[in-house]
Design an enzyme around this catalytic site. Structure first.
Site, PDB file in Angstrom:
ATOM      1  N   LYS A  19       0.833  -1.217   0.000  1.00 53.41           N
ATOM      2  CA  LYS A  19       0.000   0.000   0.000  1.00 53.41           C
ATOM      3  C   LYS A  19       0.863   1.262   0.000  1.00 53.41           C
ATOM      4  CE  LYS A  19      -2.265  -1.025   3.731  1.00 53.41           C
ATOM      5  NZ  LYS A  19      -2.081  -2.411   4.170  1.00 53.41           N
ATOM      6  N   ARG A  98     -10.040  -0.059   9.089  1.00 49.28           N
ATOM      7  CA  ARG A  98      -9.735  -1.469   8.861  1.00 49.28           C
ATOM      8  C   ARG A  98     -10.548  -2.410   9.728  1.00 49.28           C
ATOM      9  NH1 ARG A  98      -3.514  -2.645  10.225  1.00 49.28           N
ATOM     10  NH2 ARG A  98      -3.232  -0.790   9.017  1.00 49.28           N
ATOM     11  N   ARG A 170      11.079  -1.243  10.574  1.00 52.42           N
ATOM     12  CA  ARG A 170       9.928  -1.160  11.471  1.00 52.42           C
ATOM     13  C   ARG A 170      10.059  -2.235  12.543  1.00 52.42           C
ATOM     14  NH1 ARG A 170       4.383  -0.639   8.074  1.00 52.42           N
ATOM     15  NH2 ARG A 170       3.670  -1.831   9.877  1.00 52.42           N
TER      16      ARG A 170
HETATM   17  P1  ATP Z   1       1.697  -2.423   5.993  1.00 51.50           P
HETATM   18  O1  ATP Z   1       2.105  -1.057   6.373  1.00 51.50           O
HETATM   19  O2  ATP Z   1       2.793  -3.312   5.648  1.00 51.50           O
HETATM   20  O3  ATP Z   1       0.593  -2.457   4.991  1.00 51.50           O
HETATM   21  P2  ATP Z   1       0.066  -2.856   8.310  1.00 51.50           P
HETATM   22  O4  ATP Z   1      -1.154  -2.535   7.571  1.00 51.50           O
HETATM   23  O5  ATP Z   1       0.045  -3.978   9.303  1.00 51.50           O
HETATM   24  O6  ATP Z   1       1.194  -3.167   7.288  1.00 51.50           O
HETATM   25  P3  ATP Z   1       0.288  -0.198   9.384  1.00 51.50           P
HETATM   26  O7  ATP Z   1      -0.919   0.193   8.630  1.00 51.50           O
HETATM   27  O8  ATP Z   1       1.507   0.601   9.248  1.00 51.50           O
HETATM   28  O9  ATP Z   1       0.732  -1.665   9.053  1.00 51.50           O
HETATM   29  O10 ATP Z   1      -0.114  -0.332  10.919  1.00 51.50           O
HETATM   30  C1  ATP Z   1       0.830  -0.702  11.883  1.00 51.50           C
HETATM   31  C2  ATP Z   1       0.127  -0.961  13.209  1.00 51.50           C
HETATM   32  O11 ATP Z   1      -0.554   0.229  13.635  1.00 51.50           O
HETATM   33  C3  ATP Z   1      -0.956  -2.030  13.158  1.00 51.50           C
HETATM   34  O12 ATP Z   1      -0.415  -3.327  13.348  1.00 51.50           O
HETATM   35  C4  ATP Z   1      -1.842  -1.592  14.332  1.00 51.50           C
HETATM   36  O13 ATP Z   1      -1.271  -1.955  15.580  1.00 51.50           O
HETATM   37  C5  ATP Z   1      -1.806  -0.076  14.240  1.00 51.50           C
HETATM   38  N1  ATP Z   1      -2.897   0.440  13.376  1.00 51.50           N
HETATM   39  C6  ATP Z   1      -2.743   1.107  12.203  1.00 51.50           C
HETATM   40  N2  ATP Z   1      -3.940   1.417  11.660  1.00 51.50           N
HETATM   41  C7  ATP Z   1      -4.874   0.922  12.507  1.00 51.50           C
HETATM   42  C8  ATP Z   1      -6.297   0.887  12.495  1.00 51.50           C
HETATM   43  N3  ATP Z   1      -7.016   1.437  11.496  1.00 51.50           N
HETATM   44  N4  ATP Z   1      -6.932   0.280  13.526  1.00 51.50           N
HETATM   45  C9  ATP Z   1      -6.245  -0.265  14.540  1.00 51.50           C
HETATM   46  N5  ATP Z   1      -4.902  -0.283  14.615  1.00 51.50           N
HETATM   47  C10 ATP Z   1      -4.209   0.304  13.615  1.00 51.50           C
HETATM   48 MG    MG Z   2       1.514   0.628   5.509  1.00 47.11          MG
END
Ligand code: ATP
Ligand code: MG
Length: 227
Positions: A19, A98, A170
């Site tokens: 993403k 999400r 990370r």
């Molecule tokens: P990537 O960045 O590789 O797509 P990801 O989607 O797991 O992976 P991030 O979106 O960066 O990673 O989120 C990292 C962490 O931040 C998640 O594991 C969670 O703990 C927290 N987080 C981020 N967005 C949310 C959300 N919408 N709801 C709850 N926790 C969140």
């Molecule tokens: Mg991300």
């Protein structure tokens, strides 16, 4: 690219499906879009050790989702402070909503501004590819730029191409934590997908690398902006 119609785009995918990389590419083409990444926002709070960052890091370090009300207020505050709710601003949301609870809260807020998401794109990448990719991923914390040692390395090892600042790994990109993040995603994605499918705004693009998925994403966005 003219900006007659606001784009309200959400990208959905398993962690590590690209993403961040896809977002960078789309923003380069369409610089008027405001990028809102929940993960990037939280990592910056953690870096400055704010109360929110300290609270968030206890969830993030375990690969668990933050409670809906906590993350929802972080994102809504960000949208308000940056004047992104009213007017004709375009956004790309990465990582929020999400869960179905987050999706409903966002909808309830947007209704007040006579607004709604208009496109949700799910990036479908095989799980084996994801695990390999996360292990060779480095990021530039301030911008959220993502590098991959195998297929998208920085020009100078360990250094961000644009700012010359150091890259970091990370702390949640370890095998155990990634497994939890993948599990969290599997638990929450089905109702979220159905919610946006029912609204008729969900599209899926499939492929192993962003070179394959990016052109498909761009086409969907252009089609949405043209309607
Ligand atoms: P990537 O960045 O590789 O797509 P990801 O989607 O797991 O992976 P991030 O979106 O960066 O990673 O989120 C990292 C962490 O931040 C998640 O594991 C969670 O703990 C927290 N987080 C981020 N967005 C949310 C959300 N919408 N709801 C709850 N926790 C969140
Ligand atoms: Mg991300």
């Amino acid at each position: 690219m003219s900006s007659q119609k606001p784009l309200r785009l959400l990208l959905l995918s398993y962690p590590g499906a690209g993403k961040g990389t896809l977002s960078s590419r789309l923003l380069k083409r369409m610089p008027h879009i405001n990028y809102v990444s929940s993960g990037d926002l939280l990592r910056r709070e953690i870096a400055i050790k704010s109360p929110l960052g300290i609270q968030a890091s206890s969830f993030i370090s375990k690969g668990l989702l933050l409670p809906d009300n906590m993350i929802t207020s972080v994102i809504m505050d960000h949208l308000k402070v940056n004047s992104l709710l009213s007017g004709e601003t375009s956004w790309l949301l990465d990582g929020f909503p999400r869960t179905i609870g987050q999706a409903l809260s966002l909808d309830n807020e947007l209704v007040k501004y006579n607004s709604s998401l208009n496109l949700v794109v799910e990036i479908d990448v095989p799980q084996a590819v994801i695990l390999k990719r996360i292990s060779s991923r480095y990021i530039h914390l301030a911008s959220g730029r993502v590098y991959n040692l195998d297929y998208n390395p920085p020009k100078t090892p360990g250094i961000d191409d644009i700012t010359g600042e150091p890259l970091t790994k990370r702390s949640d990109d370890t095998i155990e934590v990634v497994q939890n993040r993948l599990n969290e995603y599997s638990k929450t994605i089905t109702p979220l997908r159905e919610f946006y499918e029912q609204k008729g705004i969900l599209r899926v693009v499939s492929g192993e690398t962003s070179d394959i998925t990016y052109p498909l994403l761009e086409k969907l966005v252009e089609k949405e902006l043209a309607t």
